[in-house]
Scaffold this motif. Structure first.
Motif, PDB file in Angstrom:
ATOM      1  N   ARG A  65      -1.382  -5.772   8.019  1.00 58.88           N
ATOM      2  CA  ARG A  65      -1.710  -5.531   6.617  1.00 58.88           C
ATOM      3  C   ARG A  65      -1.563  -4.039   6.367  1.00 58.88           C
ATOM      4  O   ARG A  65      -2.067  -3.211   7.122  1.00 58.88           O
ATOM      5  CB  ARG A  65      -3.136  -5.966   6.328  1.00 58.88           C
ATOM      6  N   ILE A  66      -0.864  -3.721   5.303  1.00 58.53           N
ATOM      7  CA  ILE A  66      -0.782  -2.323   4.898  1.00 58.53           C
ATOM      8  C   ILE A  66      -1.486  -2.186   3.558  1.00 58.53           C
ATOM      9  O   ILE A  66      -1.475  -3.104   2.744  1.00 58.53           O
ATOM     10  CB  ILE A  66       0.674  -1.813   4.814  1.00 58.53           C
ATOM     11  N   GLU A  67      -2.110  -1.048   3.377  1.00 56.55           N
ATOM     12  CA  GLU A  67      -2.828  -0.814   2.132  1.00 56.55           C
ATOM     13  C   GLU A  67      -2.549   0.609   1.687  1.00 56.55           C
ATOM     14  O   GLU A  67      -2.604   1.544   2.485  1.00 56.55           O
ATOM     15  CB  GLU A  67      -4.327  -1.010   2.361  1.00 56.55           C
ATOM     16  N   TYR A 125       5.789   2.305   2.953  1.00 57.82           N
ATOM     17  CA  TYR A 125       6.018   1.836   1.590  1.00 57.82           C
ATOM     18  C   TYR A 125       7.432   1.273   1.453  1.00 57.82           C
ATOM     19  O   TYR A 125       7.640   0.210   0.856  1.00 57.82           O
ATOM     20  CB  TYR A 125       5.837   2.969   0.574  1.00 57.82           C
ATOM     21  N   ALA A 126       8.408   1.973   2.011  1.00 63.41           N
ATOM     22  CA  ALA A 126       9.798   1.524   1.931  1.00 63.41           C
ATOM     23  C   ALA A 126       9.977   0.190   2.642  1.00 63.41           C
ATOM     24  O   ALA A 126      10.658  -0.714   2.128  1.00 63.41           O
ATOM     25  CB  ALA A 126      10.727   2.576   2.531  1.00 63.41           C
ATOM     26  N   LYS A 127       9.360   0.052   3.796  1.00 69.21           N
ATOM     27  CA  LYS A 127       9.469  -1.195   4.554  1.00 69.21           C
ATOM     28  C   LYS A 127       8.894  -2.358   3.761  1.00 69.21           C
ATOM     29  O   LYS A 127       9.470  -3.453   3.728  1.00 69.21           O
ATOM     30  CB  LYS A 127       8.755  -1.046   5.899  1.00 69.21           C
ATOM     31  N   ALA A 128       7.777  -2.149   3.106  1.00 67.55           N
ATOM     32  CA  ALA A 128       7.158  -3.204   2.294  1.00 67.55           C
ATOM     33  C   ALA A 128       8.079  -3.620   1.150  1.00 67.55           C
ATOM     34  O   ALA A 128       8.244  -4.812   0.864  1.00 67.55           O
ATOM     35  CB  ALA A 128       5.810  -2.736   1.751  1.00 67.55           C
ATOM     36  N   ILE A 129       8.707  -2.651   0.493  1.00 64.27           N
ATOM     37  CA  ILE A 129       9.641  -2.958  -0.595  1.00 64.27           C
ATOM     38  C   ILE A 129      10.836  -3.732  -0.063  1.00 64.27           C
ATOM     39  O   ILE A 129      11.273  -4.717  -0.661  1.00 64.27           O
ATOM     40  CB  ILE A 129      10.078  -1.662  -1.309  1.00 64.27           C
TER      41      ILE A 129
END
Length: 78
Positions: A4-6, A48-52
């Motif tokens: 989980r990333i926040e 953030y880039a990886k999540a996108i």
């Protein structure tokens, strides 16, 4: 396993070709210190880039905006 990333992207620009991530930092150091400081914050933008990308988006660029000095440093993929 699952992770989980926040976090909150300060500024996410959506263009017809993809996304641009900009993170604001209030680092008061001189311009010659910005690249070193930007590298310290690079992992945050990489996540953030990886999540996108995992959501199907294309990331065109990642930038740290130094609000006090008024400059920007681009974060590469290395």
């Amino acid at each position: 396993g699952a992770r989980r990333i926040e976090g909150t992207i300060d500024l996410l620009l959506e263009t017809p070709s993809g996304y641009v991530i900009i993170d604001h930092k209030s680092f008061p150091g001189r311009q010659e210190h910005w690249p070193t400081r930007a590298l310290e914050d690079a992992p945050q933008l990489q996540i953030y880039a990886k999540a996108i990308e995992m959501a199907g988006g294309t990331v065109l660029g990642k930038f740290i905006h130094f609000t006090v000095g008024g400059g920007v440093v681009e974060i590469g993929d290395e």
